[in-house]
Design a protein around this motif. Sequence first.
Motif, PDB file in Angstrom:
ATOM      1  N   THR A  24      -9.764  21.632  12.555  1.00  0.00           N
ATOM      2  CA  THR A  24     -10.472  20.368  12.756  1.00  0.00           C
ATOM      3  C   THR A  24     -10.705  19.604  11.450  1.00  0.00           C
ATOM      4  OG1 THR A  24     -12.619  21.485  12.621  1.00  0.00           O
ATOM      5  CG2 THR A  24     -11.627  21.252  14.811  1.00  0.00           C
ATOM      6  N   ALA A  25     -10.487  20.271  10.308  1.00  0.00           N
ATOM      7  CA  ALA A  25     -10.722  19.615   9.009  1.00  0.00           C
ATOM      8  C   ALA A  25      -9.430  19.148   8.346  1.00  0.00           C
ATOM      9  CB  ALA A  25     -11.458  20.572   8.070  1.00  0.00           C
ATOM     10  N   ILE A  26      -8.283  19.384   8.984  1.00  0.00           N
ATOM     11  CA  ILE A  26      -7.007  18.987   8.388  1.00  0.00           C
ATOM     12  C   ILE A  26      -6.924  17.461   8.321  1.00  0.00           C
ATOM     13  CG2 ILE A  26      -4.490  19.017   8.655  1.00  0.00           C
ATOM     14  CD1 ILE A  26      -4.772  21.709  10.042  1.00  0.00           C
ATOM     15  N   PRO A  27      -6.649  16.909   7.141  1.00  0.00           N
ATOM     16  CA  PRO A  27      -6.571  15.450   7.008  1.00  0.00           C
ATOM     17  C   PRO A  27      -5.197  14.933   7.441  1.00  0.00           C
ATOM     18  CG  PRO A  27      -6.144  16.460   4.895  1.00  0.00           C
ATOM     19  CD  PRO A  27      -6.438  17.596   5.854  1.00  0.00           C
ATOM     20  N   GLN A  28      -4.984  13.639   7.320  1.00  0.00           N
ATOM     21  CA  GLN A  28      -3.644  13.080   7.514  1.00  0.00           C
ATOM     22  C   GLN A  28      -2.714  13.723   6.491  1.00  0.00           C
ATOM     23  OE1 GLN A  28      -2.430  10.972   9.797  1.00  0.00           O
ATOM     24  NE2 GLN A  28      -0.398  11.040   8.864  1.00  0.00           N
ATOM     25  N   LEU A  29      -1.579  14.213   6.946  1.00  0.00           N
ATOM     26  CA  LEU A  29      -0.712  15.010   6.083  1.00  0.00           C
ATOM     27  C   LEU A  29       0.446  14.231   5.464  1.00  0.00           C
ATOM     28  CD1 LEU A  29      -0.500  18.301   8.200  1.00  0.00           C
ATOM     29  CD2 LEU A  29      -1.885  17.877   6.163  1.00  0.00           C
ATOM     30  N   PHE A  30       0.661  12.996   5.893  1.00  0.00           N
ATOM     31  CA  PHE A  30       1.789  12.242   5.366  1.00  0.00           C
ATOM     32  C   PHE A  30       1.534  10.753   5.540  1.00  0.00           C
ATOM     33  CE2 PHE A  30       2.456  13.037   9.809  1.00  0.00           C
ATOM     34  CZ  PHE A  30       2.948  11.843  10.313  1.00  0.00           C
ATOM     35  N   GLY A  31       2.218   9.968   4.748  1.00  0.00           N
ATOM     36  CA  GLY A  31       2.121   8.519   4.832  1.00  0.00           C
ATOM     37  C   GLY A  31       3.289   7.900   4.096  1.00  0.00           C
ATOM     38  N   ASN A  32       3.254   6.632   3.873  1.00  0.00           N
ATOM     39  CA  ASN A  32       4.350   5.955   3.184  1.00  0.00           C
ATOM     40  C   ASN A  32       4.397   6.359   1.711  1.00  0.00           C
ATOM     41  OD1 ASN A  32       5.313   4.422   5.410  1.00  0.00           O
ATOM     42  ND2 ASN A  32       3.596   2.999   5.156  1.00  0.00           N
ATOM     43  N   GLY A  33       5.343   7.227   1.392  1.00  0.00           N
ATOM     44  CA  GLY A  33       5.548   7.664   0.020  1.00  0.00           C
ATOM     45  C   GLY A  33       4.723   8.863  -0.409  1.00  0.00           C
ATOM     46  N   GLY A  58       0.794  -1.227   0.000  1.00  0.00           N
ATOM     47  CA  GLY A  58       0.000   0.000   0.000  1.00  0.00           C
ATOM     48  C   GLY A  58       0.821   1.268   0.000  1.00  0.00           C
ATOM     49  N   ASN A  59       2.142   1.161  -0.118  1.00  0.00           N
ATOM     50  CA  ASN A  59       2.987   2.346  -0.153  1.00  0.00           C
ATOM     51  C   ASN A  59       2.902   3.015  -1.527  1.00  0.00           C
ATOM     52  OD1 ASN A  59       3.899   1.553   2.423  1.00  0.00           O
ATOM     53  ND2 ASN A  59       5.519   0.300   1.501  1.00  0.00           N
ATOM     54  N   VAL A  60       2.812   4.328  -1.546  1.00  0.00           N
ATOM     55  CA  VAL A  60       2.754   5.061  -2.808  1.00  0.00           C
ATOM     56  C   VAL A  60       4.128   5.046  -3.462  1.00  0.00           C
ATOM     57  CG1 VAL A  60       2.364   7.320  -3.876  1.00  0.00           C
ATOM     58  CG2 VAL A  60       0.841   6.521  -2.054  1.00  0.00           C
ATOM     59  N   THR A  61       4.168   4.684  -4.738  1.00  0.00           N
ATOM     60  CA  THR A  61       5.439   4.582  -5.463  1.00  0.00           C
ATOM     61  C   THR A  61       5.466   5.412  -6.743  1.00  0.00           C
ATOM     62  OG1 THR A  61       4.657   2.620  -6.661  1.00  0.00           O
ATOM     63  CG2 THR A  61       5.846   2.250  -4.586  1.00  0.00           C
ATOM     64  N   GLY A  62       4.387   6.161  -7.017  1.00  0.00           N
ATOM     65  CA  GLY A  62       4.357   6.965  -8.227  1.00  0.00           C
ATOM     66  C   GLY A  62       2.932   7.300  -8.621  1.00  0.00           C
ATOM     67  N   ILE A  63       2.753   7.671  -9.895  1.00  0.00           N
ATOM     68  CA  ILE A  63       1.438   8.069 -10.374  1.00  0.00           C
ATOM     69  C   ILE A  63       1.194   7.515 -11.781  1.00  0.00           C
ATOM     70  CG2 ILE A  63       1.379  10.212  -9.046  1.00  0.00           C
ATOM     71  CD1 ILE A  63       2.062  11.655 -11.697  1.00  0.00           C
ATOM     72  N   VAL A  64      -0.085   7.514 -12.141  1.00  0.00           N
ATOM     73  CA  VAL A  64      -0.498   7.232 -13.513  1.00  0.00           C
ATOM     74  C   VAL A  64      -0.973   8.548 -14.105  1.00  0.00           C
ATOM     75  CG1 VAL A  64      -2.044   5.908 -15.012  1.00  0.00           C
ATOM     76  CG2 VAL A  64      -1.245   4.921 -12.839  1.00  0.00           C
ATOM     77  N   THR A  65      -0.611   8.856 -15.364  1.00  0.00           N
ATOM     78  CA  THR A  65      -1.025  10.090 -15.999  1.00  0.00           C
ATOM     79  C   THR A  65      -2.031   9.823 -17.108  1.00  0.00           C
ATOM     80  OG1 THR A  65       0.542  10.274 -17.845  1.00  0.00           O
ATOM     81  CG2 THR A  65       1.372  10.801 -15.647  1.00  0.00           C
ATOM     82  N   ASP A  66      -2.601  10.901 -17.623  1.00  0.00           N
ATOM     83  CA  ASP A  66      -3.547  10.771 -18.730  1.00  0.00           C
ATOM     84  C   ASP A  66      -2.849  10.747 -20.082  1.00  0.00           C
ATOM     85  OD1 ASP A  66      -2.698  13.383 -18.780  1.00  0.00           O
ATOM     86  OD2 ASP A  66      -4.705  14.270 -18.904  1.00  0.00           O
ATOM     87  N   ARG A  67      -1.546  10.705 -20.086  1.00  0.00           N
ATOM     88  CA  ARG A  67      -0.793  10.601 -21.337  1.00  0.00           C
ATOM     89  C   ARG A  67      -0.640   9.125 -21.705  1.00  0.00           C
ATOM     90  NH1 ARG A  67       4.127  14.986 -21.830  1.00  0.00           N
ATOM     91  NH2 ARG A  67       2.872  16.896 -21.565  1.00  0.00           N
ATOM     92  N   HIS A  68      -1.655   8.589 -22.337  1.00  0.00           N
ATOM     93  CA  HIS A  68      -1.649   7.178 -22.742  1.00  0.00           C
ATOM     94  C   HIS A  68      -1.396   6.267 -21.543  1.00  0.00           C
ATOM     95  CE1 HIS A  68      -1.524   8.802 -26.770  1.00  0.00           C
ATOM     96  NE2 HIS A  68      -0.403   9.444 -26.496  1.00  0.00           N
TER      97      HIS A  68
END
Length: 435
Positions: A290-299, A140-150
Amino acid sequence: MRAEKFDAIVVGAGMSGNAAAYAMASRGLKVVQLERGEYPGSKNVQGAILYADPLEKIIPKFRDDAPLERHLVEQRFWIMDGTSHTGIHYRSDDFNEPRPNRYTIIRAQFDRWFSAKVREAGCTVLCETSATGLLKDWNGNVTGIVTDRHRDTIRADVVVLAEGVNGYLGTKGRLREIPKPDSVALAVKEMHFLPEDVIADRFGLTADEGCVIEAGGTITRGIPGLGFLYTNKESISIGVGCLVSGLAAASERPYDILEAFKHHPSIRPLIAGSEVKEYAAHLIPEGGATAIPQLFGNGWVVVGDAAQLNNTAHREGSNLAMTSGYLAGHAIAEVRSRGGSMIRDNLSLYKRLLDESFVIKDLTKHKDLPRFLHANSQSLFVSYPKLISQAAQSFVRVDGASKLDKERATSASFLKARSGWGLISDAVRLARAWY
């Protein structure tokens, strides 16, 4: 781009995203930044207020070439009813200092300038590119992103989410919840163009001096919100911002509220004869601490409006955005310099730095204010503005009635509208929410 890996990906090229990208790239990290618009700032046609202090910490000599409009020497606070305003003005020649404290800016121009500085620092900026999803490993660690470029993928050790209050990526990736209607405001703005000398004459300004008007009262029709007006060199930015839940409950359209604000007797002469060339609408975080979400996580880390970092009490946003972005970038660069990985425990440095800054301290101080404003919208945005206007008019109108009778009538009107206990209760609850 598929095979290339970066130290960091920044999603968004607004104030917080640019600050984060600059902080990391200037320390030698390999950074890529995504912007869905044609160029950074293309989605931000409106004017805004720039606070010099946080930007000066990031780019000390920004005044040399940044596209600044006017430096602010006067602040006006107005309480309005249908035909009048009661105001407090603060103007000081001290603000004509060598390094002014606040400026008005045009976001499209400023964001483009800021992005150029980001590029100069070594960051790769990809425009007309949207992030459509997060890449995660089996844990479940974030390792990158997917883009709309194909559906290209970009991998990195950490992703900085600077995508705005209604950012798609963070909510889709279940890193934070969709903002609730009572924690966001919808702001609608127009740009009214006038000759520079006309603006100076109407607001009593010289050279590059500027003025800001912020107004509350019946103009928002009982909905928590404000009207505002900023002077630029050859234009005036005017708009209103109202709580989304309030708009829905009252079945009001924000553009109708803006039209009424523009035609108010106190506002109409200031924009008379102007040419409207631009119109924009965007969401503003209003939930406070009171509305601030979790600000950090794995990656990953989240900054700026996406992190609900906006000071409702003082109408400050850009300074919180830039500070959070810079601190996130600094924390990531620091973790990297120590040879650490971008895991949750290491990225908690960002939260510690943010807690030590004015950002969280100010939001914590006013943590109860949004709830107070929402719960007392009718009295604060309808009853009190009318009562204050009546009291002010009674004070200045000379009509043969004795001053004692006028004072008694004013007191009676307040007591009839709110009662003695109600007045005391309002004052105590406001003080608690403020302090």
